[in-house]
Design a protein around this motif. Sequence first.
Motif, PDB file in Angstrom:
ATOM      1  N   LYS A  34      35.568  19.025  61.245  1.00 47.36           N
ATOM      2  CA  LYS A  34      37.222  18.512  61.660  1.00 47.36           C
ATOM      3  C   LYS A  34      36.897  17.638  60.414  1.00 47.36           C
ATOM      4  O   LYS A  34      37.946  17.456  59.599  1.00 47.36           O
ATOM      5  N   ASP A  35      36.219  16.986  59.686  1.00 50.67           N
ATOM      6  CA  ASP A  35      35.645  16.271  58.526  1.00 50.67           C
ATOM      7  C   ASP A  35      35.776  17.171  57.369  1.00 50.67           C
ATOM      8  O   ASP A  35      36.709  16.335  55.951  1.00 50.67           O
ATOM      9  N   LEU A  36      35.131  18.325  57.035  1.00 48.60           N
ATOM     10  CA  LEU A  36      34.632  19.433  56.412  1.00 48.60           C
ATOM     11  C   LEU A  36      36.281  20.074  55.565  1.00 48.60           C
ATOM     12  O   LEU A  36      37.319  20.081  54.784  1.00 48.60           O
ATOM     13  N   MET A  39      39.169  16.190  54.384  1.00 48.25           N
ATOM     14  CA  MET A  39      38.532  17.379  52.913  1.00 48.25           C
ATOM     15  C   MET A  39      38.323  18.197  52.053  1.00 48.25           C
ATOM     16  O   MET A  39      39.705  18.521  51.534  1.00 48.25           O
ATOM     17  N   ASN A  40      38.741  19.274  52.732  1.00 51.75           N
ATOM     18  CA  ASN A  40      39.556  20.439  51.920  1.00 51.75           C
ATOM     19  C   ASN A  40      40.964  20.588  51.865  1.00 51.75           C
ATOM     20  O   ASN A  40      41.360  20.508  50.876  1.00 51.75           O
ATOM     21  N   ALA A  41      40.704  20.193  52.268  1.00 53.00           N
ATOM     22  CA  ALA A  41      42.749  19.761  52.443  1.00 53.00           C
ATOM     23  C   ALA A  41      43.336  19.055  51.153  1.00 53.00           C
ATOM     24  O   ALA A  41      44.189  18.989  50.880  1.00 53.00           O
ATOM     25  N   ALA A  42      42.783  17.504  51.923  1.00 54.64           N
ATOM     26  CA  ALA A  42      42.998  16.388  50.697  1.00 54.64           C
ATOM     27  C   ALA A  42      42.831  16.648  49.148  1.00 54.64           C
ATOM     28  O   ALA A  42      43.068  15.977  47.895  1.00 54.64           O
ATOM     29  N   LEU A  43      41.738  18.043  49.230  1.00 55.68           N
ATOM     30  CA  LEU A  43      40.968  18.672  47.647  1.00 55.68           C
ATOM     31  C   LEU A  43      42.489  18.949  47.066  1.00 55.68           C
ATOM     32  O   LEU A  43      42.197  20.113  45.598  1.00 55.68           O
ATOM     33  N   VAL A  55      37.854  11.747  46.809  1.00 56.32           N
ATOM     34  CA  VAL A  55      38.924  12.327  47.308  1.00 56.32           C
ATOM     35  C   VAL A  55      37.567  12.261  48.612  1.00 56.32           C
ATOM     36  O   VAL A  55      38.188  11.547  49.939  1.00 56.32           O
ATOM     37  N   MET A  56      36.119  12.231  48.387  1.00 56.05           N
ATOM     38  CA  MET A  56      35.709  12.988  49.481  1.00 56.05           C
ATOM     39  C   MET A  56      35.266  11.770  49.941  1.00 56.05           C
ATOM     40  O   MET A  56      34.881  11.407  51.367  1.00 56.05           O
ATOM     41  N   SER A  99      34.918  24.486  46.435  1.00 55.84           N
ATOM     42  CA  SER A  99      35.044  24.991  48.128  1.00 55.84           C
ATOM     43  C   SER A  99      34.111  23.596  48.169  1.00 55.84           C
ATOM     44  O   SER A  99      32.825  23.099  47.612  1.00 55.84           O
ATOM     45  N   LEU A 100      33.790  23.094  49.577  1.00 47.91           N
ATOM     46  CA  LEU A 100      32.458  22.701  49.912  1.00 47.91           C
ATOM     47  C   LEU A 100      31.497  23.077  50.559  1.00 47.91           C
ATOM     48  O   LEU A 100      31.859  24.414  50.713  1.00 47.91           O
TER      49      LEU A 100
END
Length: 106
Positions: A34-36, A39-43, A55-56, A99-100
């Motif tokens: 859920k954190d990933l 983070m993906n949305a924030a990036l 941001v990460m 991408s993460l």
Amino acid sequence: MTDAAKQKTVSLSVPVTFEGREITEIRIAKPKVKDLKRMNAALDGITDRLDQGIVMASALTGYPVEMIEDLDTDDFTALSEVIADFFPKGTASPPGDRSLPRSPTG
């Protein structure tokens, strides 16, 4: 997994002030899926690698971007290294790829 593997603490060489408090260390919890996703949305739309790292760090520490930007460069580097250590070697995205971490199978 031990508690030490689930959370790491970075002692700041140069404390920062946040919300009237002096911050001398930052705790980072090992990210969950859920954190990933968060983070993906924030990036989304951020292509600069330094901004991505900021941001990460913000997403994984709970501190706002503005506070992360106030960190000494050595402290930000230490924080970034701890974050990178949470991911298995060989699963991080190649440089320039937004991408993460990739799955270990490819």
